[in-house]
Design a protein around this motif. Structure first.
Motif, mmCIF file in Angstrom:
data_model
loop_
_atom_site.group_PDB
_atom_site.id
_atom_site.type_symbol
_atom_site.label_atom_id
_atom_site.label_comp_id
_atom_site.label_asym_id
_atom_site.label_seq_id
_atom_site.Cartn_x
_atom_site.Cartn_y
_atom_site.Cartn_z
ATOM 1 N N SER A 101 6.619 4.333 13.450
ATOM 2 C CA SER A 101 5.258 4.226 12.499
ATOM 3 C C SER A 101 5.387 3.417 11.527
ATOM 4 C CB SER A 101 5.045 5.895 12.014
ATOM 5 O OG SER A 101 4.977 6.591 13.106
ATOM 6 N N PHE A 102 6.437 3.385 10.793
ATOM 7 C CA PHE A 102 6.499 2.051 9.538
ATOM 8 C C PHE A 102 6.493 0.789 10.096
ATOM 9 C CE2 PHE A 102 10.010 -0.252 7.846
ATOM 10 C CZ PHE A 102 9.391 -0.686 6.509
ATOM 11 N N ARG A 103 7.267 0.762 11.247
ATOM 12 C CA ARG A 103 7.528 -0.805 11.663
ATOM 13 C C ARG A 103 6.295 -1.264 12.441
ATOM 14 N NH1 ARG A 103 7.778 -5.132 12.302
ATOM 15 N NH2 ARG A 103 9.491 -6.463 13.209
ATOM 16 N N THR A 104 5.437 -0.298 12.937
ATOM 17 C CA THR A 104 3.933 -0.805 13.520
ATOM 18 C C THR A 104 3.135 -1.148 12.130
ATOM 19 O OG1 THR A 104 4.282 0.831 15.221
ATOM 20 C CG2 THR A 104 2.174 -0.186 14.947
ATOM 21 N N TRP A 105 3.022 -0.206 11.098
ATOM 22 C CA TRP A 105 2.181 -0.464 9.793
ATOM 23 C C TRP A 105 2.762 -1.918 9.417
ATOM 24 C CZ3 TRP A 105 4.941 -0.946 5.148
ATOM 25 C CH2 TRP A 105 3.734 -0.989 3.953
ATOM 26 N N ALA A 106 4.015 -2.117 9.283
ATOM 27 C CA ALA A 106 4.433 -3.342 8.569
ATOM 28 C C ALA A 106 3.910 -4.532 9.484
ATOM 29 C CB ALA A 106 5.884 -3.281 8.629
ATOM 30 N N GLN A 107 4.037 -4.405 10.862
ATOM 31 C CA GLN A 107 3.488 -5.484 11.652
ATOM 32 C C GLN A 107 2.062 -5.817 11.413
ATOM 33 O OE1 GLN A 107 4.486 -4.677 15.787
ATOM 34 N NE2 GLN A 107 4.325 -6.966 16.262
ATOM 35 N N GLU A 108 1.202 -4.679 11.557
ATOM 36 C CA GLU A 108 -0.177 -4.544 11.803
ATOM 37 C C GLU A 108 -1.017 -4.644 10.309
ATOM 38 O OE1 GLU A 108 -1.921 -1.605 14.185
ATOM 39 O OE2 GLU A 108 -0.770 -2.302 16.093
ATOM 40 N N ARG A 109 -0.276 -4.176 9.348
ATOM 41 C CA ARG A 109 -1.009 -4.238 8.159
ATOM 42 C C ARG A 109 -0.672 -4.840 6.946
ATOM 43 N NH1 ARG A 109 -4.616 0.277 7.777
ATOM 44 N NH2 ARG A 109 -5.145 -0.836 5.788
ATOM 45 N N THR A 110 0.596 -5.752 6.937
ATOM 46 C CA THR A 110 1.078 -6.543 6.032
ATOM 47 C C THR A 110 1.589 -7.753 6.684
ATOM 48 O OG1 THR A 110 3.548 -5.975 6.260
ATOM 49 C CG2 THR A 110 2.157 -4.257 5.139
ATOM 50 N N ASN A 111 1.940 -8.725 5.740
ATOM 51 C CA ASN A 111 2.521 -9.994 6.250
ATOM 52 C C ASN A 111 3.946 -10.253 5.936
ATOM 53 O OD1 ASN A 111 1.919 -10.699 3.897
ATOM 54 N ND2 ASN A 111 0.975 -12.358 4.288
ATOM 55 N N PHE A 112 4.512 -9.124 5.631
ATOM 56 C CA PHE A 112 6.068 -9.038 5.263
ATOM 57 C C PHE A 112 6.745 -9.690 6.429
ATOM 58 C CE2 PHE A 112 4.945 -5.580 2.361
ATOM 59 C CZ PHE A 112 5.681 -6.156 1.029
ATOM 60 N N PRO A 113 7.472 -10.670 6.273
ATOM 61 C CA PRO A 113 8.430 -11.119 7.321
ATOM 62 C C PRO A 113 9.127 -10.157 8.173
ATOM 63 C CG PRO A 113 8.722 -12.256 5.296
ATOM 64 C CD PRO A 113 7.989 -11.340 4.949
ATOM 65 N N ARG A 114 9.345 -10.435 9.556
ATOM 66 C CA ARG A 114 10.001 -9.435 10.434
ATOM 67 C C ARG A 114 11.432 -9.234 10.098
ATOM 68 N NH1 ARG A 114 13.843 -10.188 14.339
ATOM 69 N NH2 ARG A 114 13.690 -8.583 16.227
ATOM 70 N N GLU A 115 12.012 -10.135 9.223
ATOM 71 C CA GLU A 115 13.347 -9.858 9.136
ATOM 72 C C GLU A 115 13.441 -8.791 8.005
ATOM 73 O OE1 GLU A 115 12.483 -13.978 7.452
ATOM 74 O OE2 GLU A 115 12.143 -12.858 9.052
ATOM 75 N N VAL A 116 12.364 -8.727 7.027
ATOM 76 C CA VAL A 116 12.302 -7.718 5.971
ATOM 77 C C VAL A 116 12.259 -6.182 6.647
ATOM 78 C CG1 VAL A 116 11.238 -7.250 3.874
ATOM 79 C CG2 VAL A 116 11.517 -9.516 4.454
#
Length: 380
Positions: free
Chosen positions: A317-332
């Motif tokens: 859930s967290f990983r999907t949120w980071a991918q869809e709702r933020t532009n934090f780099p993947r490695e972060v």
């Protein structure tokens, strides 16, 4: 004389060979021989199965070997030392048990072999185990219990590799077993997870239940920090520095055997403040003093409240949120999950754990769960 002997006694032939006839009529070939300066007797079998010619040949070879400094008994001792598959598996389990961080994994290793392999080939000497034996274990479960069958196969292979290292065999019968098995068509199921926009509601529902405070707070910290179940359940106060706002999990408690620093958001610190006093060492003690919560306890908490998901699924859930709702780099995001990013060469140079960037990400995640979307950070 040996051929015609019938009464009880010892009837000698040559090279120390004699026929022993007991008062009850039992007959045995025996050889008197000196091995490394010590006189002893070797049993060579019954005349019912070993002919006089075979007994003479064995006696001659034993004497020749002993005269050259060899030990005719060595082969027999080695044969007795060879373990059955079950004995070998239990020894491998004993050797590896201290290296398994999770006792559950250690139990699964031996229990699956006891259930599926031992009844079929447990009594077979380890050097005598064949691909056909392994096939007989796997075929009945290969399609119906695909994941279990793969694990049983891997564990049999581990035992066989140990036997190779002991010098008991030169091959691993598991290597060729795939040729006799059909292709498994069932796809591996992913851990069930909640859509990220439903996670906050799940925490609210859980918080309103009558479940133990330790259980509810453990689940909340797990979600806020994106750690694995055992990492949260076995958390210790000695790992946490609330002033520096960091949780440092040692390598021995991590899946990848690498220490993991976790930046603690304001929400995570609030959870920890509420947990003070629950346990002296463990942050989230279970009902048994000195023991952590069980994984089943957390799973029961969410399943009984209508959420058909896995505990591990909150990381998804967290990983999907980071991918869809933020532009934090993947490695972060990957670093937040304690995953390795990039290939080996890239990791050799990129040694930062991106801690400060992760601190911003975890505050953003906590803010999102608190329904404060203004705190969702977009870099750049």
């Amino acid at each position: 004389m040996v051929q015609t002997a019938s009464g009880p006694g010892k009837y000698f032939d040559g090279h120390g060979l004699y026929l022993r006839i007991d008062p009850n009529g039992s007959r045995f070939w025996v050889q008197r021989i000196v091995i490394n300066g010590k006189r002893c007797e070797l049993g060579l079998g019954s005349p019912d199965f070993v002919t006089l010619a075979d007994a003479r040949l064995a006696a001659f070879e034993n004497r020749r070997l002993a005269r050259s400094g060899g030990d005719p008994l060595a082969g027999r001792r080695e044969a007795k030392a060879v373990l059955t598959f079950e004995e070998a598996a239990r020894e491998v389990h004993r050797i590896h048990k201290p290296t398994w961080k999770n006792p559950k994994h250690a139990d699964q290793f031996i229990n699956t072999l006891a259930t599926y392999a031992f009844p079929t080939m447990g009594n077979t000497k380890a050097p005598d185990v064949t691909t056909a034996d392994v096939l007989a274990v796997l075929q009945p479960i290969w399609l119906d219990k695909a994941e279990t069958a793969r694990r049983v196969k891997q564990r049999i292979g581990t035992v066989m590799k140990w036997c190779i290292a002991k010098g008991w065999r030169k091959d691993n019968p598991v290597d060729a077993v795939d040729k006799g098995l059909p292709k498994q068509t069932a796809k591996k199921a992913h851990r069930k997870s909640l859509p990220y926009d439903q996670v906050a509601n799940c925490l609210d529902v859980v918080a309103a239940t009558n479940a133990g405070l330790s259980t509810k707070l453990c689940l909340e910290l797990l979600v806020l920090t994106c750690v694995r179940s055992n990492e949260a359940r076995e958390a210790r106060w000695s790992e946490i520095d609330t002033k520096a706002k960091v949780w440092e999990i040692p390598a021995e408690r991590m899946k990848m055997d690498r220490p993991h620093r976790i930046p603690l958001s304001a929400s995570a610190l609030t959870v920890l403040d509420r947990a003070k006093g629950l346990g002296e060492d463990l942050v989230f003690p279970g009902t048994v003093k000195g023991k952590p919560l069980s994984d089943a306890t957390l799973l029961k908490l969410i399943r009984e409240n209508g959420f058909d998901v896995d505990i591990h699924g909150f990381r998804t859930s967290f990983r999907t949120w980071a991918q869809e709702r933020t532009n934090f780099p993947r490695e972060v995001a990957e670093a937040a999950l304690a995953h390795l990013s990039g290939d080996e060469t890239e990791r050799a140079y990129a040694r930062s754990d991106l801690f400060e960037k992760r601190r911003k990400m975890m505050e953003a995640w906590a803010g999102y769960l608190a329904d404060k979307p203004a705190k969702v950070v977009r870099i750049g």
